[in-house]
Motif scaffolding. Sequence first.
Motif, PDB file in Angstrom:
ATOM      1  N   GLU A 192       0.833  -1.209   0.000  1.00  0.00           N
ATOM      2  CA  GLU A 192       0.000   0.000   0.000  1.00  0.00           C
ATOM      3  C   GLU A 192       0.865   1.256   0.000  1.00  0.00           C
ATOM      4  OE1 GLU A 192      -3.881  -0.020   2.456  1.00  0.00           O
ATOM      5  OE2 GLU A 192      -2.496  -1.391   3.483  1.00  0.00           O
ATOM      6  N   ARG A 193       1.918   1.240   0.817  1.00  0.00           N
ATOM      7  CA  ARG A 193       2.819   2.378   0.893  1.00  0.00           C
ATOM      8  C   ARG A 193       3.499   2.638  -0.445  1.00  0.00           C
ATOM      9  NH1 ARG A 193       7.990   1.558   3.856  1.00  0.00           N
ATOM     10  NH2 ARG A 193       8.124  -0.020   2.216  1.00  0.00           N
ATOM     11  N   ASP A 194       3.988   1.580  -1.070  1.00  0.00           N
ATOM     12  CA  ASP A 194       4.699   1.727  -2.336  1.00  0.00           C
ATOM     13  C   ASP A 194       3.779   2.229  -3.443  1.00  0.00           C
ATOM     14  OD1 ASP A 194       6.925   0.881  -0.985  1.00  0.00           O
ATOM     15  OD2 ASP A 194       6.902  -1.151  -1.827  1.00  0.00           O
ATOM     16  N   GLU A 195       2.531   1.772  -3.454  1.00  0.00           N
ATOM     17  CA  GLU A 195       1.562   2.248  -4.445  1.00  0.00           C
ATOM     18  C   GLU A 195       1.249   3.725  -4.224  1.00  0.00           C
ATOM     19  OE1 GLU A 195      -1.748  -0.410  -4.055  1.00  0.00           O
ATOM     20  OE2 GLU A 195      -0.733  -2.033  -5.129  1.00  0.00           O
ATOM     21  N   ALA A 196       1.080   4.132  -2.960  1.00  0.00           N
ATOM     22  CA  ALA A 196       0.815   5.535  -2.651  1.00  0.00           C
ATOM     23  C   ALA A 196       2.011   6.404  -3.030  1.00  0.00           C
ATOM     24  CB  ALA A 196       0.490   5.703  -1.171  1.00  0.00           C
ATOM     25  N   LEU A 197       3.207   5.914  -2.770  1.00  0.00           N
ATOM     26  CA  LEU A 197       4.417   6.665  -3.109  1.00  0.00           C
ATOM     27  C   LEU A 197       4.523   6.874  -4.610  1.00  0.00           C
ATOM     28  CD1 LEU A 197       7.035   8.000  -2.222  1.00  0.00           C
ATOM     29  CD2 LEU A 197       8.112   5.743  -2.240  1.00  0.00           C
ATOM     30  N   GLU A 198       4.190   5.862  -5.379  1.00  0.00           N
ATOM     31  CA  GLU A 198       4.213   5.990  -6.845  1.00  0.00           C
ATOM     32  C   GLU A 198       3.226   7.069  -7.304  1.00  0.00           C
ATOM     33  OE1 GLU A 198       5.781   5.453 -10.437  1.00  0.00           O
ATOM     34  OE2 GLU A 198       6.460   4.435  -8.628  1.00  0.00           O
ATOM     35  N   ARG A 199       2.034   7.084  -6.719  1.00  0.00           N
ATOM     36  CA  ARG A 199       1.041   8.121  -7.071  1.00  0.00           C
ATOM     37  C   ARG A 199       1.538   9.514  -6.684  1.00  0.00           C
ATOM     38  NH1 ARG A 199      -2.391   4.218  -4.952  1.00  0.00           N
ATOM     39  NH2 ARG A 199      -2.603   5.382  -3.004  1.00  0.00           N
ATOM     40  N   MET A 200       2.187   9.624  -5.520  1.00  0.00           N
ATOM     41  CA  MET A 200       2.679  10.927  -5.054  1.00  0.00           C
ATOM     42  C   MET A 200       3.788  11.462  -5.960  1.00  0.00           C
ATOM     43  SD  MET A 200       2.977  10.371  -0.994  1.00  0.00           S
ATOM     44  CE  MET A 200       1.578  10.065   0.043  1.00  0.00           C
ATOM     45  N   ARG A 201       4.605  10.585  -6.481  1.00  0.00           N
ATOM     46  CA  ARG A 201       5.731  11.012  -7.321  1.00  0.00           C
ATOM     47  C   ARG A 201       5.302  11.410  -8.729  1.00  0.00           C
ATOM     48  NH1 ARG A 201      10.272   6.673  -5.295  1.00  0.00           N
ATOM     49  NH2 ARG A 201      10.958   7.900  -3.529  1.00  0.00           N
ATOM     50  N   ASN A 202       4.108  11.019  -9.149  1.00  0.00           N
ATOM     51  CA  ASN A 202       3.594  11.385 -10.469  1.00  0.00           C
ATOM     52  C   ASN A 202       2.657  12.572 -10.329  1.00  0.00           C
ATOM     53  OD1 ASN A 202       4.876   9.289 -11.947  1.00  0.00           O
ATOM     54  ND2 ASN A 202       3.377   7.864 -11.141  1.00  0.00           N
ATOM     55  N   PRO A 203       2.990  13.714 -10.909  1.00  0.00           N
ATOM     56  CA  PRO A 203       2.156  14.911 -10.740  1.00  0.00           C
ATOM     57  C   PRO A 203       0.767  14.725 -11.348  1.00  0.00           C
ATOM     58  CG  PRO A 203       3.789  15.264 -12.448  1.00  0.00           C
ATOM     59  CD  PRO A 203       4.103  13.936 -11.821  1.00  0.00           C
ATOM     60  N   PRO A 204      -0.237  15.350 -10.738  1.00  0.00           N
ATOM     61  CA  PRO A 204      -1.589  15.268 -11.303  1.00  0.00           C
ATOM     62  C   PRO A 204      -1.631  15.897 -12.695  1.00  0.00           C
ATOM     63  CG  PRO A 204      -1.587  16.380  -9.159  1.00  0.00           C
ATOM     64  CD  PRO A 204      -0.170  16.133  -9.532  1.00  0.00           C
ATOM     65  N   PRO A 205      -2.532  15.456 -13.538  1.00  0.00           N
ATOM     66  CA  PRO A 205      -2.582  15.972 -14.910  1.00  0.00           C
ATOM     67  C   PRO A 205      -2.975  17.446 -14.997  1.00  0.00           C
ATOM     68  CG  PRO A 205      -4.420  14.510 -14.483  1.00  0.00           C
ATOM     69  CD  PRO A 205      -3.518  14.430 -13.299  1.00  0.00           C
ATOM     70  N   TYR A 206      -3.532  18.012 -13.935  1.00  0.00           N
ATOM     71  CA  TYR A 206      -3.984  19.405 -13.987  1.00  0.00           C
ATOM     72  C   TYR A 206      -2.923  20.398 -13.536  1.00  0.00           C
ATOM     73  CZ  TYR A 206      -4.997  18.033  -9.193  1.00  0.00           C
ATOM     74  OH  TYR A 206      -4.905  17.517  -7.928  1.00  0.00           O
ATOM     75  N   TYR A 207      -1.687  19.955 -13.248  1.00  0.00           N
ATOM     76  CA  TYR A 207      -0.612  20.894 -12.950  1.00  0.00           C
ATOM     77  C   TYR A 207      -0.355  21.758 -14.180  1.00  0.00           C
ATOM     78  CZ  TYR A 207       1.392  19.367  -8.469  1.00  0.00           C
ATOM     79  OH  TYR A 207       1.637  19.118  -7.146  1.00  0.00           O
ATOM     80  N   ARG A 208      -0.005  23.011 -13.934  1.00  0.00           N
ATOM     81  CA  ARG A 208       0.395  23.862 -15.052  1.00  0.00           C
ATOM     82  C   ARG A 208       1.754  23.406 -15.573  1.00  0.00           C
ATOM     83  NH1 ARG A 208       0.289  29.659 -12.426  1.00  0.00           N
ATOM     84  NH2 ARG A 208       1.619  28.454 -11.061  1.00  0.00           N
ATOM     85  N   ARG A 209       1.979  23.598 -16.851  1.00  0.00           N
ATOM     86  CA  ARG A 209       3.279  23.257 -17.429  1.00  0.00           C
ATOM     87  C   ARG A 209       4.375  24.019 -16.684  1.00  0.00           C
ATOM     88  NH1 ARG A 209       3.689  23.254 -23.722  1.00  0.00           N
ATOM     89  NH2 ARG A 209       1.544  23.654 -23.198  1.00  0.00           N
ATOM     90  N   GLY A 210       5.412  23.340 -16.285  1.00  0.00           N
ATOM     91  CA  GLY A 210       6.510  23.968 -15.556  1.00  0.00           C
ATOM     92  C   GLY A 210       6.360  23.872 -14.042  1.00  0.00           C
ATOM     93  N   ASP A 211       5.150  23.620 -13.531  1.00  0.00           N
ATOM     94  CA  ASP A 211       4.967  23.445 -12.093  1.00  0.00           C
ATOM     95  C   ASP A 211       5.469  22.063 -11.691  1.00  0.00           C
ATOM     96  OD1 ASP A 211       3.802  25.896 -11.845  1.00  0.00           O
ATOM     97  OD2 ASP A 211       1.775  25.160 -11.516  1.00  0.00           O
ATOM     98  N   ALA A 212       6.030  21.981 -10.512  1.00  0.00           N
ATOM     99  CA  ALA A 212       6.486  20.692 -10.007  1.00  0.00           C
ATOM    100  C   ALA A 212       6.446  20.712  -8.485  1.00  0.00           C
ATOM    101  CB  ALA A 212       7.908  20.411 -10.479  1.00  0.00           C
ATOM    102  N   ALA A 213       5.988  19.631  -7.910  1.00  0.00           N
ATOM    103  CA  ALA A 213       6.013  19.510  -6.454  1.00  0.00           C
ATOM    104  C   ALA A 213       7.460  19.437  -5.995  1.00  0.00           C
ATOM    105  CB  ALA A 213       5.258  18.265  -6.029  1.00  0.00           C
ATOM    106  N   THR A 214       7.752  20.033  -4.854  1.00  0.00           N
ATOM    107  CA  THR A 214       9.131  20.054  -4.384  1.00  0.00           C
ATOM    108  C   THR A 214       9.328  19.183  -3.154  1.00  0.00           C
ATOM    109  OG1 THR A 214       8.687  22.043  -3.077  1.00  0.00           O
ATOM    110  CG2 THR A 214       9.565  22.361  -5.308  1.00  0.00           C
TER     111      THR A 214
END
Length: 67
Positions: free
Chosen positions: A37-59
Amino acid sequence: MKRYGIRMTLPEGDSFRAPHLLGPHWEEIQWFDSARERDEALERMRNPPPYYRRGDAATLVYEKVER
């Protein structure tokens, strides 16, 4: 008790580490029942949502933890 977690912190130099915002020692930990469960959640967290603006990135910095 949930044993598998993900620690989230801010990288050095991130503007949100300022004392009047989150501060230099901010962290958040999310706990899960299984490593899978943890590894699946981590994979989702590392992939930005499709609605991020181009150039935005979680830090956030993600780290697997166990207790």
